[in-house]
Design a protein around this motif. Structure first.
Motif, PDB file in Angstrom:
ATOM      1  N   UNK A   1      17.346 -32.353  14.438  1.00 32.46           N
ATOM      2  CA  UNK A   1      17.060 -32.513  12.937  1.00 32.46           C
ATOM      3  C   UNK A   1      15.698 -31.725  12.685  1.00 32.46           C
ATOM      4  N   UNK A   2      15.795 -30.933  11.767  1.00 33.45           N
ATOM      5  CA  UNK A   2      14.325 -30.397  11.331  1.00 33.45           C
ATOM      6  C   UNK A   2      14.216 -30.389   9.814  1.00 33.45           C
ATOM      7  N   UNK A   3      13.320 -29.897   9.142  1.00 36.14           N
ATOM      8  CA  UNK A   3      13.083 -29.531   7.893  1.00 36.14           C
ATOM      9  C   UNK A   3      11.806 -28.486   7.730  1.00 36.14           C
ATOM     10  N   UNK A   4      12.043 -27.428   6.959  1.00 36.45           N
ATOM     11  CA  UNK A   4      11.075 -26.368   6.950  1.00 36.45           C
ATOM     12  C   UNK A   4      10.921 -26.496   5.061  1.00 36.45           C
ATOM     13  N   UNK A   5       9.783 -26.399   4.679  1.00 42.24           N
ATOM     14  CA  UNK A   5       9.447 -26.532   3.463  1.00 42.24           C
ATOM     15  C   UNK A   5       8.364 -26.079   2.777  1.00 42.24           C
ATOM     16  N   UNK A   6       8.197 -25.515   1.490  1.00 44.26           N
ATOM     17  CA  UNK A   6       7.037 -24.913   0.968  1.00 44.26           C
ATOM     18  C   UNK A   6       6.730 -25.772  -0.441  1.00 44.26           C
TER      19      UNK A   6
ATOM     20  N   UNK B   1      12.354 -32.800  14.777  1.00 48.72           N
ATOM     21  CA  UNK B   1      12.354 -34.199  15.480  1.00 48.72           C
ATOM     22  C   UNK B   1      13.028 -33.901  16.912  1.00 48.72           C
ATOM     23  N   UNK B   2      12.667 -34.767  18.010  1.00 48.54           N
ATOM     24  CA  UNK B   2      13.223 -34.366  19.223  1.00 48.54           C
ATOM     25  C   UNK B   2      14.468 -34.766  19.555  1.00 48.54           C
ATOM     26  N   UNK B   3      14.975 -35.748  18.842  1.00 43.08           N
ATOM     27  CA  UNK B   3      16.548 -36.295  19.234  1.00 43.08           C
ATOM     28  C   UNK B   3      17.200 -36.412  18.022  1.00 43.08           C
ATOM     29  N   UNK B   4      18.417 -36.711  18.203  1.00 44.43           N
ATOM     30  CA  UNK B   4      19.330 -36.626  17.008  1.00 44.43           C
ATOM     31  C   UNK B   4      19.431 -37.936  16.412  1.00 44.43           C
ATOM     32  N   UNK B   5      18.702 -38.944  16.644  1.00 42.20           N
ATOM     33  CA  UNK B   5      18.801 -40.108  16.103  1.00 42.20           C
ATOM     34  C   UNK B   5      18.596 -40.166  14.498  1.00 42.20           C
ATOM     35  N   UNK B   6      19.408 -40.848  13.716  1.00 39.24           N
ATOM     36  CA  UNK B   6      19.344 -40.832  12.199  1.00 39.24           C
ATOM     37  C   UNK B   6      18.606 -42.118  11.773  1.00 39.24           C
ATOM     38  N   UNK B   7      17.215 -41.735  11.709  1.00 38.22           N
ATOM     39  CA  UNK B   7      16.405 -42.942  11.397  1.00 38.22           C
ATOM     40  C   UNK B   7      16.378 -43.349   9.782  1.00 38.22           C
ATOM     41  N   UNK B   8      16.416 -44.523   9.695  1.00 38.17           N
ATOM     42  CA  UNK B   8      16.487 -44.992   8.324  1.00 38.17           C
ATOM     43  C   UNK B   8      15.260 -45.765   7.878  1.00 38.17           C
ATOM     44  N   UNK B   9      14.988 -45.506   6.424  1.00 33.09           N
ATOM     45  CA  UNK B   9      13.658 -46.032   6.023  1.00 33.09           C
ATOM     46  C   UNK B   9      13.839 -47.702   5.858  1.00 33.09           C
TER      47      UNK B   9
END
Ligand SMILES: C=C(O[C@H]1C=CC=C(C(=O)O)[C@@H]1O)C(=O)O
Length: 353
Positions: free
Chosen positions: A25-30, A42-50
């Motif tokens: 996972x990643x995000x790139x933004x401006x 993110x270093x692993x592919x875990x789907x973290x929930x708030x």
């Protein structure tokens, strides 16, 4: 808090490519008006929930607030400068869709619901699927240059998919104990250098968003201030906008505050719950993250949060882009004009493909 590492733009693009190839996972933004790109990996592919909005990371929330909100953890982060170049203006792109009759009927149903007194406003939307040869990174680069005043992003999670957007609307900014939110609604196309000629329909539609936000935040804040309504440009569209600021009583209240203001009548309707029910029942598809919200949560500093409404966005799957567009329906709406408005809004993402 760890500080992001500064690297060259092309090195950042390479890192994004590699991370994505590794299915992580990643995000790139401006941020609007900025020329600094931020990227979180993110270093692993875990789907973290708030759980309580006290987490730290990049939030990605769906329209349907009964569903889970994702938070991408920032295990590694980078920043990079880029120069905005004036992109050559592309002409209007045409797409052939077969959902005109459905959308007109949907809008008529919405107007009926409003005339019968059950709703005051409902935002109705559609999706448009387009084949594209362009890869995600060049689509994102085009967004960077074409929509400098928007929140431009590329978000990826292997268990969810890829989303790209250029949002003109801030949902909530928390800085110190100050909060800032905006009421954005009403749309007209930009024609030459002319100022927009708004009708009552757009002013009423936008005022409903302002009134809703002021009422819903009241319990959590002191000293609400609003600016006068002004016309703002988002690409080739005009919108009406009001800025709302206030003093937050307690940082612990972020979760209930967001629960109250999302989804706002800029993307859902009035009254909120009935409008949402109408949308879930009658729209032909699931919005997922379109008209949800996204952005930084306690990332740069504790209690510093900046969230945007996920508008003017698309999801991407291999060579297929799905663009999402909608418009606010009031009793003064004209179905044909609402259809045209969604087509005008569609150009924002189409111009990137
Ligand atoms: C729902 C969308 O826009 C919202 C934000 C600004 C203006 C809007 C309008 O004029 O209807 C919508 O409320 C969309 O772009 O898909």
């Amino acid at each position: 808090m760890h500080s992001p590492r500064k690297i060259e733009f092309e090195s950042l693009i390479k890192k994004v490519e590699n991370h994505k190839n590794d299915k992580l996972p990643l995000v790139m933004y401006c941020l609007p008006g900025d020329t600094v790109i931020r990227a979180l990996f993110q270093k692993d592919d875990v789907l973290h929930h708030i759980k309580d909005f006290k987490e730290r990371g990049f939030v990605f929330a769906p329209f349907d607030n009964s569903l889970q909100t994702i938070v991408l953890k920032s295990n590694t982060s980078y920043i990079s400068d880029f120069e905005v170049s004036n992109q050559i203006e592309s002409g209007k792109k045409e797409v052939v869709t077969n959902d005109e009759a459905f959308h007109l009927e949907l809008v008529k149903k919405g107007i009926q619901e409003i005339r019968s007194g059950k709703l005051k406003k409902v935002v109705l939307s559609r999706q448009v699927q387009v084949e594209t040869e362009k890869n995600e990174l060049s689509i994102f680069k085009s967004a960077l240059h074409k929509y400098p005043t928007a929140l431009r992003y590329l978000w990826y999670h292997p268990k969810v998919g890829t989303w790209i957007g250029a949002s003109p609307e801030q949902l909530l900014k928390v800085e110190g104990n100050q909060i800032h939110t905006t009421s954005l609604a009403g749309t007209l196309p930009v024609i030459d250098n002319n100022n927009p000629e708004w009708s009552q329909k757009e002013f009423i539609e936008q005022q409903m968003v302002t009134d809703f936000l002021k009422v819903e935040i009241a319990e959590f804040v002191n000293d609400i201030k609003t600016t006068k309504v002004s016309s703002v440009k988002a690409g080739k569209l005009w919108h009406l906008k009001t800025n709302i600021t206030a003093d937050l009583k307690s940082f612990d209240q972020l979760k209930p505050l967001l629960k109250r203001i999302h989804p706002s009548p800029a993307v859902c309707g009035v009254p909120k719950d009935l409008a949402k029910k109408f949308i879930l029942e009658y729209e032909s598809y699931r919005r997922n993250y379109y008209t949800g919200f996204l952005g930084e949560l306690n990332l740069t500093q504790e209690h510093s949060t900046s969230l945007y409404v996920n508008l003017r966005c698309m999801s991407l799957d291999a060579n297929q882009a799905t663009i999402f567009i909608g418009g606010g329906i009031t009793e003064a709406s004209n179905p044909e004009m609402e259809w045209q408005e969604t087509n005008n809004k569609c150009q924002t993402m189409l111009s990137l493909l």
